[in-house]
Design a protein around this motif. Structure first.
Motif, PDB file in Angstrom:
ATOM      1  N   HIS A  18      48.212  89.656  11.373  1.00  0.00           N
ATOM      2  CA  HIS A  18      48.306  88.708  12.496  1.00  0.00           C
ATOM      3  C   HIS A  18      47.247  89.008  13.561  1.00  0.00           C
ATOM      4  CE1 HIS A  18      50.130  85.904  15.258  1.00  0.00           C
ATOM      5  NE2 HIS A  18      50.206  86.864  16.185  1.00  0.00           N
ATOM      6  N   LYS A  19      47.063  90.284  13.868  1.00  0.00           N
ATOM      7  CA  LYS A  19      46.045  90.679  14.842  1.00  0.00           C
ATOM      8  C   LYS A  19      44.655  90.334  14.338  1.00  0.00           C
ATOM      9  CE  LYS A  19      44.433  94.610  17.526  1.00  0.00           C
ATOM     10  NZ  LYS A  19      44.599  96.053  17.787  1.00  0.00           N
ATOM     11  N   LYS A  72      43.934  87.979  12.244  1.00  0.00           N
ATOM     12  CA  LYS A  72      43.813  86.521  12.292  1.00  0.00           C
ATOM     13  C   LYS A  72      43.462  86.050  13.708  1.00  0.00           C
ATOM     14  CE  LYS A  72      46.278  82.285  11.072  1.00  0.00           C
ATOM     15  NZ  LYS A  72      47.561  81.739  10.569  1.00  0.00           N
ATOM     16  N   CYS A  73      44.152  86.624  14.720  1.00  0.00           N
ATOM     17  CA  CYS A  73      43.838  86.266  16.114  1.00  0.00           C
ATOM     18  C   CYS A  73      42.397  86.654  16.471  1.00  0.00           C
ATOM     19  CB  CYS A  73      44.814  86.951  17.073  1.00  0.00           C
ATOM     20  SG  CYS A  73      46.522  86.368  16.919  1.00  0.00           S
ATOM     21  N   ASP A  74      42.002  87.883  16.044  1.00  0.00           N
ATOM     22  CA  ASP A  74      40.623  88.309  16.303  1.00  0.00           C
ATOM     23  C   ASP A  74      39.616  87.408  15.612  1.00  0.00           C
ATOM     24  OD1 ASP A  74      41.600  90.343  17.831  1.00  0.00           O
ATOM     25  OD2 ASP A  74      41.504  91.849  16.237  1.00  0.00           O
ATOM     26  N   GLN A 120      39.401  84.150  17.617  1.00  0.00           N
ATOM     27  CA  GLN A 120      38.617  84.346  18.846  1.00  0.00           C
ATOM     28  C   GLN A 120      37.144  84.566  18.533  1.00  0.00           C
ATOM     29  OE1 GLN A 120      40.117  87.496  21.222  1.00  0.00           O
ATOM     30  NE2 GLN A 120      38.779  87.071  22.983  1.00  0.00           N
TER      31      GLN A 120
END
Length: 621
Positions: A458-459, A461-463, A466
Motif C-alpha cells: 500500500h505504501k 502504491k501511494c509512493d 505520488q
C-alpha cells in the motif's frame, strides 16, 4: 505708480483719546501666558508648536483632535440642530447646477452646511465664494457635520473677520496688507504686477477665496492648515505672499493678463502632476515590496510545507515503530495467553492422571485386600481340610498355587500395559501440543508477514502514485521548457542570419572603401611623382616655357581616374554610399591642397633657378 518698501502705516489715533493701561506683575503675566497656552483635553499650544516645527505637520491619527482643541470648538448640538431644522436655504436650492459634484452625499452635506451658515448669518446667503471656502472642510468632515460647521464658523470669525468690511466687494484692506507685505519682501515682483496692471484681486484674492484648496494637494493643504490653526491669523496672509514669491519665476515671465490668470492653474496642475508621479512611484515601490513580501511568504510557506512534510514523515515513522511495537506486544500477549491455556490444559491432564492413578492405587489396594482375604480363607480352608484331605489335596493345593501365580502374572501384565498406555498417551499428547504450538506460531507469523507485506505494498502504491504525479509535472515543465528553448533557438537563428547579412553588407562596403582608397592613393602617388619630375626638369632647364607643361598636366589630371566615379552607387547601401561620398569629397579636398602645395613648391624652385641663371650673366657684364 511707484511702490516703496517700508513699515506699514497704522491709522492715526485721536489725541484726546488716551488708553489707560495697567502694568501687570511679572508672575501674573507668566500665569496669563501659561493659561493662554493651555488647551482643553490636556494639550499645550506651545508644545504643539514645537512638535509642528519639528515634524512640519501633526500626526494624521490625531490631527482632527488637535484641530478641535486648538479651535476650542463648543460642540453646541442644540444650536446646530435648530439651524438644521430650518431646512435648506433658498440660495442653495440649486447648488448642484453651479457646483456639479458626483457624490450625492457630499453635495447634501455641503448644502446643509451652507444653509446652516446662511441661517446663522444672513450675509452668508449673498457670499459668492462661501461654497469654495467651505468645500474642503465639508469634504474633510463629511461624517461629522457639527464639527464641520463649527470649524468653518470659527475660521470665518477669527481668520476672515475683516473680509466683509467692503462687502460685497473684495476685502480691500486685507488685500492692501498683502500688497504691502509683498512690497517689503519682493519689490521686483510687485512692480512687475503693477507694470502689467495686475492687482491683488487677481494674484491674492482667488487664493483666499478657495483657502488654497485649488492650488495644493490634500496632504499639502492639511499641513498648511496645521500651521494656520497653530499661529496668528495673519499667518494666512503671509502664506498668500509666500506662495506668490515661490511662483515668482513663472509670474515674472508673464506679460499678458490672461497669462497671469492661468499661471496659478498651471502651477496647480504641475503640482498635481508631481503628486501623481510621486504616488505612481510610491505605488510601484509598494507593488515591488508586495511582490518581495509575497515571494518571502511563498518561500516561508514552502519551508513550512517542507518542515511539515518532514514532521509528517517522522510521525509516520514513529507510528510505524509504535505499530510494530504494539504488534509485537499483541503477539507476545497472544503467545502468553496460549501458553497459559496450554499450562492450564497440562495441569488439568496432570490432575486427571493423578486422579486415575489414585483410583488405580485404590483398586490395587482393594484387590490386595481381597487377595489377602482370599488367602486367609484359603489358609483357613487349608487348615480345615488338612485333616480331611488325602493325597489329592496336595495336587489341588499345587493347582491353586499355580492359578494364584498365573493370576499375579496376569495382574502385573495388565498393570504394565496400563502404565505403558498412560505413558504413550502422555507422549502423544505432548507431541500433539508441540505440533499445534508450532503450527499456531507459524500461522501467526505468516499472518504478521502478510499484514506487513500488505502495508508495504500500500505504501509503495501511494509512493508510486505520488511519484507518477511528480513525473507528469516534471514532464510538463520539460515540454514547456523545450518549447521555449525551440522558440529561443529560432529567434537566435534569425538574429544570426540578420547579423551575417549585416556583416556581409559591411564587408562589401569595406572592400569598396579599400578599393577606392587604393585607387586614390595610386592616383595621388602618380600625380606627386609627375609633379616632382616636372619640378626637377624645371630646375634643370629654367628657361623653358611652362605653359605647355601646365596644359599637359591638366590633360593628365583630366585623364586620371576619379575615386568618386569608380564605384557603382546603385549597388551600395544608402548610408554606406553617403559615407563613401563624404570620404571622396575629403580626399578630393586633400588632393587639391597637395596639388596647390606642389605648384607653390615648383614656382619657388623655378624662381630660384631663374635667379641663379641671371646671376652669371650679370657677373659677366
Amino acid at each position: 505708480m511707484k511702490v516703496t518698501s517700508g513699515r506699514v502705516q497704522q491709522p492715526a489715533k485721536p489725541r484726546g483719546s488716551k488708553i489707560q493701561t495697567r502694568i501687570l506683575k511679572q508672575d501674573l503675566t507668566g500665569d496669563f501666558k501659561s493659561k493662554k497656552n493651555e488647551l482643553p483635553d490636556g494639550l499645550n499650544k506651545k508644545r504643539l508648536q514645537i512638535l509642528l516645527k519639528g515634524y512640519g505637520e501633526y500626526p494624521t491619527k490625531y490631527r482632527m483632535f488637535i484641530w478641535r482643541s486648538l479651535l476650542q470648538l463648543p460642540e453646541n448640538h442644540t444650536a446646530f440642530s435648530s439651524l438644521i431644522d430650518k431646512g435648506t436655504h433658498v440660495t442653495f436650492l440649486n447648488l448642484q447646477k453651479k457646483y456639479p459634484i458626483k457624490s450625492r452625499k457630499l453635495l447634501r452635506v455641503l448644502q446643509r452646511t451652507l444653509s446652516a451658515l446662511a441661517h446663522w448669518s444672513v450675509i452668508f446667503s449673498d457670499t459668492p465664494y462661501l461654497p469654495l471656502l467651505a468645500f474642503p472642510f465639508v469634504k474633510l468632515f463629511q461624517n461629522n457635520q457639527l464639527i464641520c460647521f463649527e470649524v468653518i464658523a470659527t475660521l470665518i470669525i477669527n481668520w476672515c473677520q475683516h473680509w466683509f468690511e467692503y462687502f460685497p466687494n473684495p476685502p480691500i484692506n486685507i488685500l492692501s496688507m498683502i500688497e504691502n507685505v509683498l512690497a517689503f519682501h519682493d519689490k521686483e515682483l510687485l512692480q512687475h504686477f503693477i507694470d502689467h496692471d495686475i492687482t491683488s484681486q487677481l494674484y491674492a484674492w482667488p487664493l483666499l477665496e478657495t483657502v488654497f484648496s485649488e492650488v495644493l494637494t490634500r496632504e499639502e493643504w492639511l499641513k498648511l492648515f496645521d500651521n494656520i490653526f497653530s499661529n496668528h491669523p495673519s499667518f494666512l496672509l503671509m502664506t498668500v505672499v509666500a506662495y506668490n514669491i515661490c511662483s515668482r519665476v513663472p509670474l515674472l515671465n508673464c506679460n499678458l493678463k490672461d497669462d497671469f490668470e492661468t499661471v496659478e492653474d498651471m502651477q496647480a496642475e504641475a503640482d498635481q502632476q508631481r503628486v501623481e508621479d510621486e504616488a505612481w512611484y510610491q505605488k510601484q515601490e509598494l507593488l515591488r515590496k508586495a511582490e518581495e513580501t509575497r515571494r518571502e511568504m511563498l518561500l516561508q510557506e514552502e519551508e513550512k510545507i517542507i518542515q511539515q512534510r518532514q514532521r509528517l514523515a517522522a510521525v509516520k515513522r514513529e507510528l510505524q515503530v509504535k505499530e510494530m511495537h504494539l504488534q509485537d506486544a499483541a503477539r507476545r500477549r497472544f503467545l502468553k495467553l496460549q501458553q497459559d491455556q496450554q499450562e492450564m490444559e497440562l495441569r488439568r491432564l496432570d490432575d486427571e492422571i493423578g486422579r486415575k492413578v489414585y483410583m488405580r492405587d485404590r483398586e490395587i489396594a482393594a484387590t490386595a485386600r481381597d487377595l489377602e482375604m482370599r488367602q486367609l480363607e484359603l489358609e483357613s480352608q487349608k487348615r480345615l481340610y488338612e485333616k480331611n484331605l488325602t493325597e489329592n489335596q496336595a495336587a489341588v493345593a499345587k493347582e491353586m498355587r499355580a492359578d494364584a501365580d498365573a493370576y499375579r502374572r496376569k495382574v502385573d501384565l495388565e498393570e504394565h500395559m496400563f502404565h505403558k498406555l498412560i505413558e504413550a498417551g502422555k507422549t502423544q499428547s505432548q507431541k500433539t501440543q508441540k505440533v499445534i504450538k508450532e503450527n499456531l506460531a507459524k500461522a501467526e507469523q505468516a499472518c504478521l508477514n502478510t499484514d506487513w507485506q500488505i502495508q508495504s505494498l500500500h505504501k509503495q502504491k501511494c509512493d508510486d502514485l505520488q511519484r507518477n504525479k511528480c513525473y507528469q509535472e516534471v514532464a510538463k515543465l520539460l515540454r514547456e521548457n523545450r518549447r521555449k528553448e525551440i522558440e529561443i533557438l529560432n529567434a537566435m537563428v534569425e538574429q544570426e542570419a540578420k547579423k551575417w547579412k549585416e556583416a556581409e553588407g559591411k564587408e562589401f562596403c569595406l572592400r569598396s572603401a579599400k578599393k577606392a582608397s587604393a585607387l586614390s592613393d595610386a592616383s595621388r602617388k602618380w600625380f606627386l611623382k609627375q609633379e616632382i619630375n616636372a619640378a626637377v626638369e624645371l630646375a634643370e632647364n629654367p628657361c623653358h616655357k611652362e605653359e605647355p607643361r601646365f596644359q599637359n598636366e591638366q590633360e593628365d589630371a583630366s585623364c586620371l581616374p576619379r575615386t568618386s566615379h569608380l564605384n557603382d552607387s546603385s549597388e551600395m547601401h544608402p548610408s554606406t554610399q553617403i559615407s563613401l561620398n563624404r570620404r571622396a569629397v575629403e580626399w578630393d579636398t586633400t588632393e587639391q591642397n597637395l596639388i596647390q602645395k606642389v605648384r607653390n613648391l615648383r614656382q619657388r624652385l623655378t624662381a630660384q633657378a631663374r635667379h641663379r641663371c641671371q646671376t652669371p650673366h650679370l657677373l659677366a657684364a
